[in-house]
Write a protein that holds these residues in place. Structure first.
Motif, mmCIF file in Angstrom:
data_model
loop_
_atom_site.group_PDB
_atom_site.id
_atom_site.type_symbol
_atom_site.label_atom_id
_atom_site.label_comp_id
_atom_site.label_asym_id
_atom_site.label_seq_id
_atom_site.Cartn_x
_atom_site.Cartn_y
_atom_site.Cartn_z
ATOM 1 N N GLY A 38 -4.157 -4.677 -0.883
ATOM 2 C CA GLY A 38 -3.433 -5.851 -1.381
ATOM 3 C C GLY A 38 -3.480 -5.922 -2.892
ATOM 4 N N ALA A 41 -3.025 -11.390 -6.556
ATOM 5 C CA ALA A 41 -3.915 -12.035 -7.530
ATOM 6 C C ALA A 41 -5.364 -11.576 -7.362
ATOM 7 N N GLY A 42 -5.824 -11.452 -6.118
ATOM 8 C CA GLY A 42 -7.195 -11.006 -5.900
ATOM 9 C C GLY A 42 -7.333 -9.499 -6.034
ATOM 10 N N GLU A 64 -0.945 -1.017 -1.723
ATOM 11 C CA GLU A 64 -0.017 -2.150 -1.834
ATOM 12 C C GLU A 64 1.390 -1.635 -1.504
ATOM 13 N N PRO A 65 2.069 -2.224 -0.510
ATOM 14 C CA PRO A 65 3.377 -1.677 -0.123
ATOM 15 C C PRO A 65 4.472 -1.838 -1.180
ATOM 16 N N TYR A 69 5.297 -6.651 -7.776
ATOM 17 C CA TYR A 69 4.695 -7.859 -7.216
ATOM 18 C C TYR A 69 5.387 -9.060 -7.851
ATOM 19 N N CYS A 72 3.988 -15.707 -6.608
ATOM 20 C CA CYS A 72 4.372 -17.017 -6.052
ATOM 21 C C CYS A 72 4.171 -18.080 -7.115
ATOM 22 N N ALA A 108 -1.783 -0.786 4.751
ATOM 23 C CA ALA A 108 -2.993 -0.500 5.527
ATOM 24 C C ALA A 108 -2.733 -1.012 6.941
ATOM 25 N N SER A 134 -7.636 -8.169 0.154
ATOM 26 C CA SER A 134 -7.022 -9.356 -0.458
ATOM 27 C C SER A 134 -5.548 -9.401 -0.040
ATOM 28 N N ARG A 191 -1.936 -21.980 1.417
ATOM 29 C CA ARG A 191 -1.764 -21.420 0.079
ATOM 30 C C ARG A 191 -1.221 -22.475 -0.876
ATOM 31 N N ASP A 319 -6.684 -16.024 -0.722
ATOM 32 C CA ASP A 319 -6.184 -16.924 0.320
ATOM 33 C C ASP A 319 -6.743 -16.601 1.703
ATOM 34 N N SER A 329 -5.529 -20.472 -4.254
ATOM 35 C CA SER A 329 -4.622 -20.352 -5.405
ATOM 36 C C SER A 329 -4.785 -18.986 -6.048
ATOM 37 N N GLY A 330 -3.816 -18.620 -6.893
ATOM 38 C CA GLY A 330 -3.906 -17.371 -7.629
ATOM 39 C C GLY A 330 -5.089 -17.388 -8.584
ATOM 40 N N PHE A 331 -5.311 -18.537 -9.223
ATOM 41 C CA PHE A 331 -6.430 -18.678 -10.147
ATOM 42 C C PHE A 331 -7.740 -18.449 -9.397
#
Ligand SMILES: Cc1cc2nc3c(=O)[nH]c(=O)nc-3n(C[C@H](O)[C@H](O)[C@H](O)COP(=O)(O)OP(=O)(O)OC[C@H]3O[C@@H](n4cnc5c(N)ncnc54)[C@H](O)[C@@H]3O)c2cc1C
Length: 422
Positions: A38, A41-42, A64-65, A69, A72, A108, A134, A191, A319, A329-331
């Motif tokens: 993933g 953000a994480g 990551e597919p 990116y 959001c 994955a 993530s 989310r 998330d 959150s992304g943060f």
């Protein structure tokens, strides 16, 4: 001290022990291997920090597919007309070229925890010493009667970035004069707690400019929501009479939809709508379930290291986790990724590990330069990530302060995306 899985499971003190006695692994088979699943953000943050700070001692592969990116975060501002879609897109090129991350564009699809391998849709099998998951969110099947993923074109969720966000905006722009936009809001936890309500504000902003007699209906299973007083004050000031929020008390949770007929039924009352944004109940990205690190809908983790409470070799971020008090959150995901990166380096190279500290701020735009925020700092306890102290914007603030808050959010966006992607 070496921990086996049985020692780890349910032993809240285990993570604290890891802090004082890092396990140095991988010496017998060359560089230690970390696989990150993933690149959001994480995951992107974790991959970057592990690669950067281990200075070549750890081999990092990011799975990551997507090649771009789309965040959001700030996707609502795109809907409102404050950003273009390209400004939300980020590539993985710098992670590969400047940080030496091996970026693999694939899904994955399987994790063998005993063999410590990740299988990809393309057939490759990646070994790991530590695995970071993530994957963000997936939707709970059957959460909204009448809706499933096959209906996401007729009734978009736009809760994963990119084409869904573009589709939702195109549908809003195509609404007939005086038409109706409906949102089905999700139950907790989900989310970005203020996300649906920032979206309502941005949809109202767009409609006010293009279709001022249009209406917005929000069916919400909750009695209250993040920054509720701030949003409701803003809706009253900027979008008078446009937004009808139907909360739990008025049957907002008793909802079904019919994507063929474009109807929404709220507490027995059917309404024909022009656009319907269905944001279903959520759960950890499916790969967590496949790895067997979920308990219910989410993956329980230790806040000290972000290690799964079900497998010490897997760290789960963002998330997908059940971690305690932080919002999804992304943060938060970015903050958790740095804690995990430090713990992984400690475990694999013997580098120092310091007590975990986290922070989060969620900004929301209500109307032009009318920004509000909520945030907190957190620390790890043996039970959870626990809130230490927090802050929130107040109702009745001056336009000048709201403008400063909005400008802060612009700086944050630039900062976090360069922290993720380099
Ligand atoms: C409308 C909206 C507004 C938001 N606004 C804000 C905001 O203002 N501030 C904020 O902090 N947060 C905001 N958020 C929340 C934020 O986007 C998420 O909390 C954050 O992206 C979570 O990070 P993550 O790493 O857990 O997941 P993501 O960022 O979603 O990353 C997950 C990645 O994993 C990949 N993936 C999934 N499964 C697999 C697999 N099997 N194999 C390989 N890759 C896989 C996906 O392709 C994806 O790229 C908002 C969200 C929404 C929907």
């Amino acid at each position: 001290m070496t921990l086996n899985r049985r020692d780890f499971i349910g032993t809240t003190a285990a993570a604290a022990s890891l802090l004082s006695a890092p396990m140095v692994q991988g010496a017998s088979h060359g560089r230690s291997k970390v696989v990150v699943v993933g690149g959001g953000a994480g995951g992107a943050t974790a991959a970057r920090y592990i690669a950067k700070d281990s200075k070549g001692e750890i081999d990092v592969t990011l799975v990551e597919p997507t090649r771009s990116y789309y965040t959001c975060f700030f996707s609502n501002l795109y809907i409102g007309g404050f950003r273009d879609i390209e400004s939300l897109a980020h590539s993985y090129g710098t992670l590969a070229s400047d940080y030496g991350v091996n970026v693999v564009h694939d899904w994955a699809v399987g994790i063998d925890r005993d063999a410590k391998t990740v299988t990809l849709a393309g057939g490759s099998v990646l070994p790991y010493d530590r695995l970071v998951l993530s994957p963000g969110i997936d939707f709970v099947d059957g959460a909204v009667e009448g809706w499933d993923l096959s209906a996401q074109n007729a009734m978009p969720h736009a809760y994963k970035g990119g084409s869904q966000t573009e589709l939702l905006k195109a549908q809003i722009m195509a609404m007939p004069e005086g038409g109706t936009f409906a949102m089905v809001a999700p139950p907790n936890p989900y989310r970005c707690p203020p996300g649906p309500y920032e979206r309502v504000s941005m949809v109202a902003h767009l409609l006010k400019a293009n279709n001022p007699t249009a209406k917005i209906i929000v069916a919400d299973p909750k009695a209250k929501f993040s920054k509720m007083a701030l949003f409701q004050e803003g809706w009253g000031t900027h979008y008078t009479g446009m937004i009808d929020w139907i909360g739990e008390d008025f049957g907002g949770g008793n909802v079904s939809v019919n994507p063929d007929a474009m109807t929404v039924t709220i507490d027995g009352e059917e309404t024909k709508v022009d656009v319907c944004n269905v944001i279903p109940a959520q759960k950890a990205g499916r790969i967590c379930e496949m790895a067997g690190v979920t308990d219910g809908n989410w993956a329980p983790v230790s806040g000290h290291t972000m290690q799964s409470r079900l497998d010490e070799n897997i760290h789960v971020l963002g998330d997908a986790t059940n971690q305690g008090d932080m919002p999804k959150s992304g943060f938060s995901a970015n903050s958790q990724a740095k804690v995990a990166a430090m713990a992984i380096r400690g475990a694999l190279t013997g580098s120092s590990v310091f007590p975990a500290k986290f922070s989060n701020t969620c900004w929301s735009l209500i109307d032009t330069e009318d920004g509000v925020k909520v945030g907190a700092t957190y620390e790890a306890t043996d039970e959870k990530i626990a809130k230490v102290d927090g802050f929130i914007s107040q109702t009745g603030e001056s336009g000048e302060l709201r403008k400063v808050t909005y400008e802060e959010s612009l700086g944050w966006y630039d900062g976090i995306t360069s922290d993720m992607f380099g």
